[in-house]
Design a protein around this motif. Structure first.
Motif, short mmCIF file in Angstrom:
data_model
loop_
_atom_site.label_atom_id
_atom_site.label_comp_id
_atom_site.label_asym_id
_atom_site.label_seq_id
_atom_site.Cartn_x
_atom_site.Cartn_y
_atom_site.Cartn_z
N ALA A 231 0.84 -1.20 0.00
CA ALA A 231 0.00 0.00 0.00
C ALA A 231 0.88 1.25 0.00
O ALA A 231 1.87 1.32 0.72
CB ALA A 231 -0.90 -0.02 1.23
N PRO A 232 0.54 2.26 -0.82
CA PRO A 232 1.33 3.49 -0.85
C PRO A 232 1.38 4.16 0.52
O PRO A 232 0.39 4.18 1.25
CB PRO A 232 0.58 4.36 -1.86
CG PRO A 232 -0.19 3.41 -2.70
CD PRO A 232 -0.57 2.29 -1.79
N VAL B 222 0.36 -0.44 -9.46
CA VAL B 222 -0.68 0.54 -9.79
C VAL B 222 -0.11 1.93 -10.06
O VAL B 222 -0.83 2.80 -10.54
CB VAL B 222 -1.73 0.64 -8.65
CG1 VAL B 222 -2.44 -0.69 -8.47
CG2 VAL B 222 -1.07 1.07 -7.34
N ARG B 223 1.17 2.16 -9.79
CA ARG B 223 1.73 3.50 -9.95
C ARG B 223 2.09 3.80 -11.41
O ARG B 223 1.60 4.76 -11.99
CB ARG B 223 2.96 3.67 -9.05
CG ARG B 223 2.63 3.63 -7.55
CD ARG B 223 3.93 3.64 -6.74
NE ARG B 223 3.67 3.55 -5.30
CZ ARG B 223 3.47 2.41 -4.65
NH1 ARG B 223 3.46 1.27 -5.32
NH2 ARG B 223 3.25 2.40 -3.35
N LYS C 198 6.38 -2.62 -12.77
CA LYS C 198 6.88 -3.69 -11.90
C LYS C 198 5.78 -4.71 -11.65
O LYS C 198 4.61 -4.36 -11.51
CB LYS C 198 7.38 -3.11 -10.57
CG LYS C 198 8.59 -2.22 -10.72
CD LYS C 198 9.09 -1.71 -9.39
CE LYS C 198 8.19 -0.63 -8.82
NZ LYS C 198 8.76 0.03 -7.64
N VAL C 199 6.19 -5.96 -11.52
CA VAL C 199 5.23 -7.04 -11.25
C VAL C 199 4.66 -6.89 -9.85
O VAL C 199 5.38 -6.63 -8.89
CB VAL C 199 5.92 -8.42 -11.39
CG1 VAL C 199 4.98 -9.54 -10.96
CG2 VAL C 199 6.40 -8.64 -12.82
N ASP C 200 3.34 -7.03 -9.73
CA ASP C 200 2.68 -7.06 -8.42
C ASP C 200 2.65 -8.53 -7.98
O ASP C 200 1.74 -9.28 -8.32
CB ASP C 200 1.26 -6.50 -8.52
CG ASP C 200 0.58 -6.38 -7.17
OD1 ASP C 200 0.89 -7.18 -6.26
OD2 ASP C 200 -0.29 -5.50 -7.02
N TYR C 201 3.66 -8.95 -7.24
CA TYR C 201 3.83 -10.36 -6.90
C TYR C 201 2.71 -10.88 -6.00
O TYR C 201 2.33 -12.06 -6.10
CB TYR C 201 5.19 -10.59 -6.24
CG TYR C 201 6.35 -10.40 -7.18
CD1 TYR C 201 6.82 -11.45 -7.97
CD2 TYR C 201 6.99 -9.16 -7.29
CE1 TYR C 201 7.89 -11.27 -8.84
CE2 TYR C 201 8.06 -8.98 -8.16
CZ TYR C 201 8.50 -10.04 -8.92
OH TYR C 201 9.55 -9.85 -9.79
N GLY C 202 2.19 -10.02 -5.13
CA GLY C 202 1.09 -10.44 -4.26
C GLY C 202 -0.14 -10.85 -5.05
O GLY C 202 -0.71 -11.94 -4.85
N ARG C 203 -0.56 -9.98 -5.97
CA ARG C 203 -1.72 -10.29 -6.81
C ARG C 203 -1.44 -11.46 -7.75
O ARG C 203 -2.32 -12.27 -8.04
CB ARG C 203 -2.14 -9.06 -7.61
CG ARG C 203 -2.84 -7.99 -6.75
CD ARG C 203 -3.00 -6.69 -7.49
NE ARG C 203 -3.68 -6.85 -8.77
CZ ARG C 203 -3.47 -6.08 -9.84
NH1 ARG C 203 -2.58 -5.10 -9.77
NH2 ARG C 203 -4.15 -6.27 -10.95
N LEU C 204 -0.19 -11.55 -8.22
CA LEU C 204 0.17 -12.66 -9.11
C LEU C 204 0.05 -13.99 -8.36
O LEU C 204 -0.48 -14.97 -8.91
CB LEU C 204 1.58 -12.47 -9.65
CG LEU C 204 2.12 -13.60 -10.54
CD1 LEU C 204 1.20 -13.87 -11.72
CD2 LEU C 204 3.54 -13.28 -11.01
N ARG C 205 0.52 -14.02 -7.13
CA ARG C 205 0.41 -15.27 -6.35
C ARG C 205 -1.05 -15.65 -6.15
O ARG C 205 -1.40 -16.83 -6.21
CB ARG C 205 1.12 -15.10 -5.00
CG ARG C 205 2.64 -15.17 -5.10
CD ARG C 205 3.31 -15.26 -3.73
NE ARG C 205 4.74 -15.46 -3.89
CZ ARG C 205 5.63 -14.47 -3.92
NH1 ARG C 205 5.22 -13.21 -3.80
NH2 ARG C 205 6.92 -14.74 -4.06
N SER D 159 -0.72 4.79 -14.80
CA SER D 159 -1.24 3.72 -13.94
C SER D 159 -2.31 2.89 -14.64
O SER D 159 -2.68 1.81 -14.17
CB SER D 159 -1.81 4.31 -12.64
OG SER D 159 -2.97 5.08 -12.91
N ARG D 160 -2.82 3.42 -15.78
CA ARG D 160 -3.83 2.70 -16.57
C ARG D 160 -3.41 2.70 -18.03
O ARG D 160 -3.88 3.52 -18.83
CB ARG D 160 -5.21 3.36 -16.40
CG ARG D 160 -5.74 3.30 -14.98
CD ARG D 160 -7.08 3.98 -14.87
NE ARG D 160 -7.61 3.91 -13.51
CZ ARG D 160 -8.77 4.44 -13.12
NH1 ARG D 160 -9.52 5.07 -14.01
NH2 ARG D 160 -9.17 4.34 -11.87
#
Length: 367
Positions: A3-4, A347-348, A352-359, A59-60
């Protein structure tokens, strides 16, 4: 990652950051800059130069983003830019495909995620007059290190039996910063720790911590974040924990190997994701990739994840064979290859890979 956090951007911190950037990357009075990072727009205001606000949301990501940026570059006579790695890569791919040359670009800064040699060479092709600086830093400390792309390409990666210890060269650490490397598994949340007691040996991989004037020393109403990311040393010095695992070689170059929370451990040996992911993304037909371990049903597996430019069963079989062959040659542990339509990104600026969501996605697939 995560989280930012609200970084306390005091006047003192912003001024120190501006003077650090001004010392390294001074503008000319007639420069016209397009920055995709808001903090560089602030630096431009302090420098008194014209800023072109990019008409995209990094971010989008949108397939039309590169076309939009090229239009702004041409229309507004932009000669320097600060790009996220995703924008840096996509602009180069778009221009190469459309035979567009950016001859008026004299300087580009990029950073926020590892940059591959392939991406650098591709950008040099479409902007041959540009000096392209790879800038390593974070919200809390910008800049930490920097290197020009031609120098980066001229330095051969060191040879390691464990390829993941090579990482990526991000240049020399800024002279205004103090830095140290601490044990990967060091816990400093209690703050009752002496930095010297948790330092690693010279040249060894450890978590990079830095201190100096252009280091943000706190977070807005968030003591928990301070405890996680800062170490208060002797005489009130505040060290920032970057969360990045790295080492400095005998020539003073900083090599980033991965994030602390993404380290892979098999037996007593550590493996790091940056170099394997660069290897993956340089393979034909691979658009994006990740290298990580997952713990599921009491089983620990090391997985390569890839998205392809053309996804079908035959292509997946070809790429699976190629990835397995390359990883075997590089002596990288690999228990399986997974192909996905999309890999979750940060999201920024989507670099970079979001490893948490990927898992979480891999768990849903029962990997």
């Amino acid at each position: 990652s995560g989280a930012p956090k609200g970084a306390n951007r005091t006047h003192c911190f912003l001024a120190a950051q501006h003077y650090a950037l001004k010392r390294l990357f001074p503008y000319q009075p007639n420069d016209i800059d397009l920055p995709v990072f808001p903090v560089f727009a602030l630096n431009n205001i302090a420098s008194g130069i014209t800023t072109v606000i990019p008409s995209i949301d990094i971010s989008r990501p949108d397939p039309r983003d590169s076309k939009t940026l090229i239009y702004q570059i041409k229309k507004c006579k932009v000669n320097c830019m600060t790009l996220a790695p995703s924008s840096f890569r996509n602009v180069a791919i778009y221009c190469d495909a459309k035979n567009i040359m950016l001859g008026g670009i004299s300087r580009v800064l990029t950073g926020g995620a590892p940059i591959s040699e392939t991406d650098i060479l591709r950008f040099m092709k479409i902007a041959p007059s540009s000096k392209n600086w790879i800038l390593y830093g974070s919200t809390e400390v910008e800049p930490i290190a920097h290197i020009e792309s031609r120098e980066m390409l001229s330095i051969k990666p060191p040879k390691w039996i464990n390829t993941t210890k090579i990482g990526v060269n991000v240049g020399r650490i800024d002279k205004a910063l103090d830095y140290k490397f601490i044990n990967i598994e060091a816990d400093t949340t209690s703050q009752n720790v002496e930095v010297k007691d948790i330092e690693v040996g010279n040249g060894e991989v450890g978590e990079l911590i830095v201190a100096g004037e252009h280091v943000c020393e706190g977070y807005y109403r968030n003591q928990e974040a301070f405890a996680r990311a800062k170490i208060r040393g002797k005489h009130g010095v505040v060290w920032h924990r970057t969360g990045d695992l790295a080492r400095v070689d005998e020539d003073g170059f900083l090599w980033i190997v991965g994030r602390k929370h993404n380290v892979i451990k098999r037996g007593t040996e550590y493996f790091f994701p940056v170099r394997p992911e660069i290897i993956l993304k340089d393979l034909s037909h691979v658009v994006n990739a990740a290298y990580l371990n997952i713990n599921h049903n009491n089983k620990n597996s090391i997985i390569a994840v890839a998205t392809l430019d053309e996804r079908n069963k035959k292509m997946e079989e070809i790429c699976n064979e190629e990835i397995t062959k390359v990883f075997k040659k590089e002596r990288l542990p690999l228990d399986g290859v997974v192909f996905m339509e999309e890999i979750p990104m940060d999201v920024r600026h989507h670099s970079k890979v979001d490893y948490g969501r990927l898992r979480e996605k891999l768990y849903d697939l029962h990997i």
